[in-house]
Design an enzyme around this catalytic site. Structure first.
Site, mmCIF file in Angstrom:
data_model
loop_
_atom_site.group_PDB
_atom_site.id
_atom_site.type_symbol
_atom_site.label_atom_id
_atom_site.label_comp_id
_atom_site.label_asym_id
_atom_site.label_seq_id
_atom_site.Cartn_x
_atom_site.Cartn_y
_atom_site.Cartn_z
ATOM 1 N N GLY A 89 0.839 -1.193 0.000
ATOM 2 C CA GLY A 89 0.000 0.000 0.000
ATOM 3 C C GLY A 89 0.871 1.239 0.000
ATOM 4 O O GLY A 89 2.053 1.196 -0.329
ATOM 5 N N ARG A 90 0.278 2.368 0.403
ATOM 6 C CA ARG A 90 1.051 3.614 0.428
ATOM 7 C C ARG A 90 1.833 3.806 1.720
ATOM 8 O O ARG A 90 2.743 4.621 1.779
ATOM 9 C CB ARG A 90 0.123 4.814 0.203
ATOM 10 C CG ARG A 90 -0.170 5.036 -1.259
ATOM 11 C CD ARG A 90 -0.798 6.384 -1.526
ATOM 12 N NE ARG A 90 -2.158 6.442 -1.019
ATOM 13 C CZ ARG A 90 -2.628 7.397 -0.227
ATOM 14 N NH1 ARG A 90 -1.846 8.367 0.177
ATOM 15 N NH2 ARG A 90 -3.884 7.387 0.157
ATOM 16 N N GLU A 93 5.739 4.127 1.977
ATOM 17 C CA GLU A 93 6.390 5.370 1.541
ATOM 18 C C GLU A 93 6.808 6.226 2.729
ATOM 19 O O GLU A 93 7.864 6.849 2.697
ATOM 20 C CB GLU A 93 5.438 6.183 0.660
ATOM 21 C CG GLU A 93 5.120 5.566 -0.670
ATOM 22 C CD GLU A 93 4.077 6.354 -1.442
ATOM 23 O OE1 GLU A 93 3.797 5.968 -2.593
ATOM 24 O OE2 GLU A 93 3.528 7.341 -0.919
ATOM 25 N N CYS A 119 4.032 -6.376 -2.301
ATOM 26 C CA CYS A 119 3.633 -5.134 -2.963
ATOM 27 C C CYS A 119 4.671 -4.040 -2.720
ATOM 28 O O CYS A 119 5.817 -4.176 -3.112
ATOM 29 C CB CYS A 119 2.236 -4.731 -2.489
ATOM 30 S SG CYS A 119 1.445 -3.469 -3.489
ATOM 31 N N HIS A 120 4.290 -2.934 -2.060
ATOM 32 C CA HIS A 120 5.221 -1.843 -1.781
ATOM 33 C C HIS A 120 5.984 -2.042 -0.474
ATOM 34 O O HIS A 120 6.840 -1.236 -0.131
ATOM 35 C CB HIS A 120 4.474 -0.501 -1.728
ATOM 36 C CG HIS A 120 4.014 -0.011 -3.067
ATOM 37 N ND1 HIS A 120 2.960 -0.585 -3.741
ATOM 38 C CD2 HIS A 120 4.466 1.001 -3.851
ATOM 39 C CE1 HIS A 120 2.784 0.051 -4.892
ATOM 40 N NE2 HIS A 120 3.685 1.009 -4.989
ATOM 41 N N TYR A 139 5.755 -5.119 -5.967
ATOM 42 C CA TYR A 139 4.901 -4.508 -6.977
ATOM 43 C C TYR A 139 5.809 -4.030 -8.106
ATOM 44 O O TYR A 139 6.872 -3.448 -7.841
ATOM 45 C CB TYR A 139 4.106 -3.339 -6.370
ATOM 46 C CG TYR A 139 3.062 -2.819 -7.311
ATOM 47 C CD1 TYR A 139 1.938 -3.591 -7.619
ATOM 48 C CD2 TYR A 139 3.211 -1.589 -7.928
ATOM 49 C CE1 TYR A 139 0.986 -3.129 -8.516
ATOM 50 C CE2 TYR A 139 2.262 -1.116 -8.823
ATOM 51 C CZ TYR A 139 1.153 -1.890 -9.117
ATOM 52 O OH TYR A 139 0.214 -1.438 -10.003
#
Length: 197
Positions: A89-90, A93, A119-120, A139
């Site tokens: 997900g975000r 970050e 993923c991330h 990802y």
């Protein structure tokens, strides 16, 4: 081996499925999962996001659920845990900007404990400087970042040493199965024991 303690690092707008599915699946087979987020306490929540793949050049994001944390980040000691899960997900970050998150990740690699990331999530692993020499996936948009961190890229779910990686939540069946294998989890059903495949 069942009944292991697993740490799950989450954050606001982490991918809903990649948080909730492993959290519940690992509990369903007898593990204890503690979900934590920096600067948040037990009982507080993180907002999740659902990422859908509908044929666009990237994913579509919609609001997910409020996911309740089981423990405060500062209340856990990584040495008490047998394994780590880092969803995508975000959230990665910004989570990779916390030195304490990177220190926790480094503990699991230095101790050669099982780590599952998807993923991330590998953005955090790259920031922690632990990917050099690994064969892994993430990802696809994260590929340049993880390759720059020293790993070799593969297109599918893979296990290399203590690390299991997948590209996104559609990989859950294989990703979770490989993680359960790495954990040595035996699943008993109707009196028969079987190792997760």
């Amino acid at each position: 081996m069942t009944g292991q303690q697993i740490l799950l690092i989450v954050g606001d707008f982490g991918e809903d499925y990649e948080i909730m599915v492993p959290f519940q699946a690992l509990q369903a087979v007898g593990h204890e999962v503690h979900a934590v987020c920096p600067d948040k306490e037990s009982g507080e929540t993180v907002k999740t996001a659902i990422h859908d793949f509908r044929g666009d050049q990237t994913y579509l994001e919609t609001r997910g659920h409020d996911f309740e944390l089981t423990h405060g980040f500062d209340d856990v000691d990584p040495s008490d845990y047998d394994a780590l899960v880092v969803p995508g997900g975000r959230a990665p970050e910004y989570l990779r900007g916390y030195d304490e998150v990177l220190d926790v990740v480094r503990h699991f690699f230095e101790a050669d404990k099982p780590v599952a990331s998807i993923c991330h999530g590998p953005q955090i692993l790259a920031a922690a400087g632990v990917l050099d020499g690994y064969e892994m996936t993430a990802y696809p948009a994260v590929r340049p970042e993880v390759e720059a961190a020293g790993c070799s890229w593969v297109d599918g779910v893979t296990t290399d040493g203590n690390l299991v990686t997948g590209q996104a939540w559609p990989d859950h069946p294989e990703w979770i199965a490989q993680f359960l294998d790495l954990l040595g989890t035996e699943i008993e059903h109707e009196g028969a024991a079987a190792t997760a495949d």
